[in-house]
Design a protein around this motif. Structure first.
Motif, mmCIF file in Angstrom:
data_model
loop_
_atom_site.group_PDB
_atom_site.id
_atom_site.type_symbol
_atom_site.label_atom_id
_atom_site.label_comp_id
_atom_site.label_asym_id
_atom_site.label_seq_id
_atom_site.Cartn_x
_atom_site.Cartn_y
_atom_site.Cartn_z
ATOM 1 N N THR A 332 0.829 -1.201 0.000
ATOM 2 C CA THR A 332 0.000 0.000 0.000
ATOM 3 C C THR A 332 0.872 1.263 0.000
ATOM 4 O OG1 THR A 332 -1.563 -1.278 1.308
ATOM 5 C CG2 THR A 332 -1.993 1.069 1.111
ATOM 6 N N TYR A 353 -11.615 5.439 11.775
ATOM 7 C CA TYR A 353 -11.748 6.129 10.508
ATOM 8 C C TYR A 353 -13.199 6.044 10.100
ATOM 9 C CZ TYR A 353 -10.707 7.504 5.676
ATOM 10 O OH TYR A 353 -10.642 8.146 4.460
ATOM 11 N N PHE A 355 -16.066 6.191 7.480
ATOM 12 C CA PHE A 355 -16.274 6.043 6.048
ATOM 13 C C PHE A 355 -17.760 5.837 5.825
ATOM 14 C CE2 PHE A 355 -16.481 3.475 2.133
ATOM 15 C CZ PHE A 355 -15.848 4.360 1.283
ATOM 16 N N TYR A 385 -3.551 4.053 6.515
ATOM 17 C CA TYR A 385 -3.692 3.242 5.299
ATOM 18 C C TYR A 385 -5.114 3.234 4.767
ATOM 19 C CZ TYR A 385 1.129 2.111 5.697
ATOM 20 O OH TYR A 385 2.486 2.242 5.715
ATOM 21 N N TYR A 386 -6.111 3.384 5.680
ATOM 22 C CA TYR A 386 -7.484 3.535 5.173
ATOM 23 C C TYR A 386 -7.540 4.753 4.271
ATOM 24 C CZ TYR A 386 -9.039 0.413 8.986
ATOM 25 O OH TYR A 386 -9.225 -0.626 9.821
ATOM 26 N N ASP A 387 -6.956 5.803 4.780
ATOM 27 C CA ASP A 387 -7.016 7.069 4.058
ATOM 28 C C ASP A 387 -6.271 6.976 2.728
ATOM 29 O OD1 ASP A 387 -7.598 10.204 4.646
ATOM 30 O OD2 ASP A 387 -5.773 9.910 3.438
ATOM 31 N N LYS A 390 -7.926 4.728 0.161
ATOM 32 C CA LYS A 390 -9.082 5.367 -0.465
ATOM 33 C C LYS A 390 -8.637 6.327 -1.558
ATOM 34 C CE LYS A 390 -11.428 8.811 1.100
ATOM 35 N NZ LYS A 390 -12.154 9.690 2.040
ATOM 36 N N THR A 441 -11.909 -1.303 -0.451
ATOM 37 C CA THR A 441 -10.581 -0.775 -0.744
ATOM 38 C C THR A 441 -9.836 -0.471 0.547
ATOM 39 O OG1 THR A 441 -11.479 0.220 -2.742
ATOM 40 C CG2 THR A 441 -9.325 1.021 -2.010
ATOM 41 N N LEU A 442 -10.566 0.094 1.490
ATOM 42 C CA LEU A 442 -9.963 0.467 2.762
ATOM 43 C C LEU A 442 -9.462 -0.765 3.500
ATOM 44 C CD1 LEU A 442 -11.442 3.046 1.967
ATOM 45 C CD2 LEU A 442 -12.178 3.292 4.339
ATOM 46 N N GLY A 445 -6.450 -2.132 1.968
ATOM 47 C CA GLY A 445 -5.278 -1.320 2.246
ATOM 48 C C GLY A 445 -4.479 -1.803 3.449
#
Lengths: 639, 386
Positions: A332, A353, A355, A385-387, A390, A441-442, A445
């Protein structure tokens, strides 16, 4: 009187005529005999000559010795061992029961073995040797030899059996040999397979390199009489012995690694040379004893091995895919940099996070605060990594993952490789028939969700990071032939390393991006606040850089719940997390990469990292020996 | 007119010395040549050893040749005179062994005389020829055309053939019928009568097939003969192996002692019934043709003697005996070549064993007698006429 004479003359005339007629018939019949002889001996002669030769010539195949499998120093990992077997020729004994009884007094026979002998005796002709007992010990063999005069019909035969000196230590790498099945015999034109008792590679390297290890059959033509008794040998052509296979395995390290993880219920690890892709050690627990397959495994044994939930028969390093968890953050991070996100890019982590309607948690409830790219690796901050994921999108992440060898077979020379799964939008549509949800996707990641990678793939990924972006391929094959001293392990210099990697194509990634990853991994182990700092190597010059991973199998993300894909359902085993760790060493001049996966083993830093640490220390300790094979210190002799 | 020829007068005062000179020494040579081939083959059959077969066979042959010459010196009239008596003896013995064989001797159909085994069926081959020769000698040329005149000789042939068939010895039974038939034909029996006999034979064979007269193994042999490949391991094995041996011999053969089929035991009975196969495997087509030619010469010799005999008895006897020899070697060789069923008939003079050799040598002795006394004129009762 004259009438009589006339009669006599008539009679004589008739006799002469008829004698001539019969004579002619006889001549005709003799002619037919000669014609028949001509037909048989001239016209059809060739056919009968062949039949006569077929009658008298018995072609015997001479099985060649199977090639040895050696470690990189020439230590035999798979060898051939004389197998003594007692055979019985029925016609040489007057009383079969008596002979078998006397034999059983020296070498115990089970009821099953006894019944098998009697069955075989009935099926074959009296001069055909029937195996009575395989695998006699030296003592049993000499006992029988000594008492041969009292055992009419019994004799001792010697052949080769496959022997694995390191047994379970190398079982997954080498595999085992077994007699060929009927369908295999039908599919393979090699006449050797038709030999009773001839064994072929069934898994591991024994299977991959079976053709070379097997060699080719020799032939001996025996003249036999009508009942098949051998009269004399007409000709003998020796076969070609199987080629010896030198592997990349360092048995010393292999033994260390296998023993190091032996305490784990289900664990696997791979150590690789990052420049050559040579696998130095490949361990998987639990293991099994390949000898049991040679003997002919019993149904019970087979069922037990198969039913074992820890799957001892599986080489988990290549055949099992796991969610890579945080180790995937390497990919990632690479994808983020490729997408133009700079290392100084910062994300605030409050511990979760948001979303849409979902709230995704960071592993650290209280949050990491402001996090930049190196710190994100160091802390393994999920929110970062979520951010980033995305922003980059799943397709870019998947593309990067594939560059590092994930999501497709690595091409390692072992059978049964699992290609793993690297999902993208197209993949989901074609596999599940559903469109990709952004939330997935998150999850991807941070290496969760659909992603699956084998420990070998994770090791390869790490190697490609450490070697400066060369797409090396993992392999266990070094060469055919004996291990020689001229094959010194190249010294550990950058120049040499670059040369070795020349063979592998350069990946389409930027050096500074890779350097960023290496720096982050360095922080993981060597920064006080790194996730694996407490498991670091503190021996100067041997320090490692790594990445922890704890992949969840228990908690399923919202989006997965929505799609109904619940991988966990397949796992009846306690639903703990997988513990993962990938690393390379030495940190500033990398040469080795390692991956460790403990199935349901808990936290990666706590459980997987120490294993990686110990194995990497041992690996580097043995390093000089590998560079100079004549150095006995690094060798491991046959036990 | 016939009686007045000088030859007819000369016949009366034939001395022993003259008789010895008259004996067919060229026939002796020919017989010895064929027997010698047999000796060589028996040597080979024992894998290059004179024992156990060759030496024994040579002794037997020497004895047999002496006996043959002695038979050749005896006056033809005695043979004619004692023909029926001899037939009667052979028939009694045939019944005797049939009876004894049934109750106590298993399948044994011979009488042990100590120095040799006497097989009544072999005796019968000669006895039948002698008695038929005598019968037709005594029948007028015109009488041969009358059916009832043919009834006694038919019985003479059919009765022993039936007994032999029951033994069971298909080969000898067939030989007796064929030899008998040939003599009927030579005696001037009409063609159409043979046609009737053959028709009766075909119908008889049909019933024989469906009755218990033919043993199962005999039926199996015939069936296997028709398609030997159908029973490769069983009854067809012998004939297949024999054909392989012959065929693989080729034109020139594999060489003396070099027959693989014979020496590796693929060929059954190589010293007896299948000795021709072994010979042709080792000597090839060339050897086979030479041997068949030698036999043909022997048969021809008998025919020539028959033609030169003045008396009908001498003609019939010499012809019958020569035809017997022909039947013997033809059945054997045709059998090993796969032309007719395997019926277990030895190759005369060559196969190991005394009985067949004695029969054949005795036959030649009688032929010689017929030749020596070729100009004798015999009365119907067997006495010499003027």
């Amino acid at each position: 009187m004259a009438g009589n004479k006339q009669q006599a003359q008539n009679q004589a005339k008739v006799f002469s005529r008829r004698a001539m007629i019969l004579g002619g018939m006889q001549a005709g019949l003799v002619g037919s005999l000669i014609a028949r002889l001509y037909y048989l001996q001239v016209v059809e002669s060739e056919k009968y000559r062949l039949l006569a030769d077929e009658n008298r010539i018995n072609l015997r195949l001479l099985p060649p010795p199977r090639g040895l499998i050696l470690d990189r120093f020439g230590v035999p990992l798979a060898a051939n061992f004389p197998n003594y077997r007692a055979i019985l020729v029925a016609e040489q004994t007057k009383d079969l029961e008596q002979t078998l009884g006397d034999f059983a007094r020296l070498v115990p026979l089970t009821e099953r073995e006894r019944a098998k002998v009697l069955r075989e005796l009935k099926r074959n002709r009296a001069f055909t040797p029937i195996p009575v007992k395989e695998d006699l010990s030296w003592e049993q063999m000499s006992q029988v030899e000594l008492n041969l005069p009292e055992l009419p019909g019994i004799s001792i035969e010697e052949d080769q059996k496959r022997y694995y000196p390191f047994a379970g230590l190398t079982a997954h790498i080498l595999g085992y040999v077994q007699t060929a099945s009927e369908s295999e015999v039908a599919a393979d034109p090699d006449p050797l397979l038709t030999l009773p008792g001839f064994r072929i590679g069934r898994s591991g390297l024994e299977k991959t390199y079976d053709g070379s290890l097997r060699g080719s059959a020799g032939k001996s033509e025996m003249e036999v009489n009508s009942v098949g008794r051998i009269i004399r040998q007409l000709s003998r052509v020796e076969g070609k012995p199987g080629a010896d296979l030198v592997t990349t395995i360092d048995i010393g390290l292999q033994e260390f690694a296998q023993q190091r993880i032996a305490a784990e219920q289900s664990c696997s690890t791979v150590v690789m040379d990052i420049f050559t892709g040579e696998v130095l050690a490949m361990a998987s627990t639990p293991s099994f004893d390949p000898a049991s397959f040679y003997r002919g495994i019993s149904g019970d044994e087979w069922r037990t091995l198969n039913a074992d939930m820890f799957r001892p028969l599986t080489n988990k390093t290549v055949s099992d895919g796991y969610a890579p968890g945080s180790t995937f953050k390497i990919v990632t991070t690479m994808a983020a940099q490729a997408a133009g996100i700079s290392p100084s890019f910062s994300v605030f982590c409050p511990g979760f996070y948001t979303f849409g309607p979902m709230r995704l948690h960071c592993w650290k409830k209280e949050g990491h605060g402001h996090v930049t790219m190196p710190d994100a690796l160091k802390h393994s901050c999920d929110v970062y990594y979520y951010d980033v994921a995305k922003r980059v999108g799943i397709d870019a992440i998947a593309e990067m993952a594939r560059k590092f060898g994930l999501g497709r077979p690595t091409g390692v020379d072992l059978p049964g490789e699992n290609p793993g799964v690297i999902p993208d939008q197209q993949w989901k549509i074609s596999t599940l028939g559903e469109k990709w949800y952004p939330g997935e996707t998150l999850v991807a990641g941070i290496g969760q969700g659909f992603i699956q990678a084998t420990p070998l793939q994770l090791c390869l990924m790490t190697a490609r990071v450490a070697n400066g972006g060369y797409a090396v391929k993992p392999r266990l094959f070094k060469r055919y032939g004996a291990a020689g001293s001229d094959e010194a392990y190249p010294p550990l210099t950058v120049v040499n390393a670059a040369q070795e990697s020349d063979a592998a194509p350069k990946m389409d990634v930027k050096q500074e991006h890779l350097a960023m990853i290496r720096r982050g991994m360095d922080l993981v182990t060597n920064d006080q606040r790194g996730t694996a700092y407490r498991r670091r190597i503190d021996i100067p010059g041997m320090e490692m850089a790594g990445k922890t991973g704890t992949s969840q199998v228990r908690r399923i993300t919202m989006s997965e719940r929505a799609t109904g894909v619940r991988k966990n359902e397949d796992l009846p085993w306690p639903q703990r997390d997988h513990a993962l760790f990938v690393a390379f060493a030495p940190v500033h001049q990398p040469r080795y990469a390692i991956s460790v996966v403990i199935e349901h083993g808990g936290g990666g830093s706590t459980f997987a990292a120490p294993i990686a640490r110990d194995i990497l220390i041992e690996c580097q300790r043995r390093d000089p020996a590998r560079r100079n094979p004549n150095d006995e210190g690094g060798r491991r002799e046959m036990p | 007119m016939f009686a007045m020829t000088p030859m007819g007068n000369k016949q009366k005062k034939i001395s022993l010395g003259e008789k010895l000179l008259q004996l067919n020494w060229s026939l002796v040579l020919l017989v010895t040549a064929v027997a010698s081939i047999g000796f060589a083959m028996l040597y080979s059959a024992a894998h290059g050893s004179a024992d156990p077969w060759m030496n024994a066979q040579i002794k037997r042959f020497a004895l047999g040749v002496v006996g043959m010459l002695l038979l050749g010196l005896i006056d033809l009239r005695y043979y004619m005179r004692f023909a029926y008596l001899f037939y009667g003896l052979a028939f009694v013995l045939l019944v005797y062994v049939e009876f004894l064989g049934e109750i106590g001797m298993g399948a044994q159909r011979w009488i042990n005389l100590g120095f040799m085994q006497l097989q009544p069926s072999e005796m019968m081959k000669i006895a039948l020829v002698l008695s038929l020769a005598r019968y037709f000698h005594g029948v007028d040329w015109e009488a041969v055309g009358k059916p009832w005149v043919l009834i006694p000789p038919t019985l003479l042939a059919v009765a022993p053939a039936g007994l032999v068939m029951k033994q069971p010895d298909l080969g000898t039974a067939v030989t007796l019928m064929i030899v008998g038939g040939a003599m009927f034909f030579a005696a001037g029996v009409r063609w159409w009568k043979f046609a009737i006999i053959i028709a009766v034979g075909v119908v008889g064979a049909y019933f024989a097939w469906n009755s218990s007269l033919l043993h199962d193994y005999q039926k199996a042999r015939i069936l296997t003969f028709l398609d030997p490949e159908s029973d490769v391991r069983g009854a067809g094995y012998h004939i297949i192996q024999s054909k392989i041996a012959l065929g693989s011999g080729g034109v020139w053969g594999k060489g003396f002692l070099q027959g693989t089929q014979s020496h590796l035991d693929f060929l059954p009975e190589r010293q007896t019934d299948f000795i021709f196969t072994m010979f042709a495997e080792e000597w090839g087509l060339v050897g086979g043709v030479v041997l068949l030619t030698l036999y043909s010469l022997l048969v021809l010799y008998g025919v020539v003697i028959a033609l030169r005999c003045r008396s009908q008895f001498g003609k019939m006897m010499a012809f019958g005996l020569s035809f017997n020899l022909f039947t013997y070697f033809f059945i054997n060789t045709a059998m090993v070549m796969g032309l007719i069923p395997v019926v277990g008939v030895p190759l005369p003079l060559i196969s190991y064993g005394g009985t067949a050799m004695m029969t054949v040598l005795a036959g030649f002795g009688l032929m010689m007698s017929a030749y020596v006394h070729r100009d004798a004129k015999l009365s119907r009762g067997g006495r010499e006429e003027n």
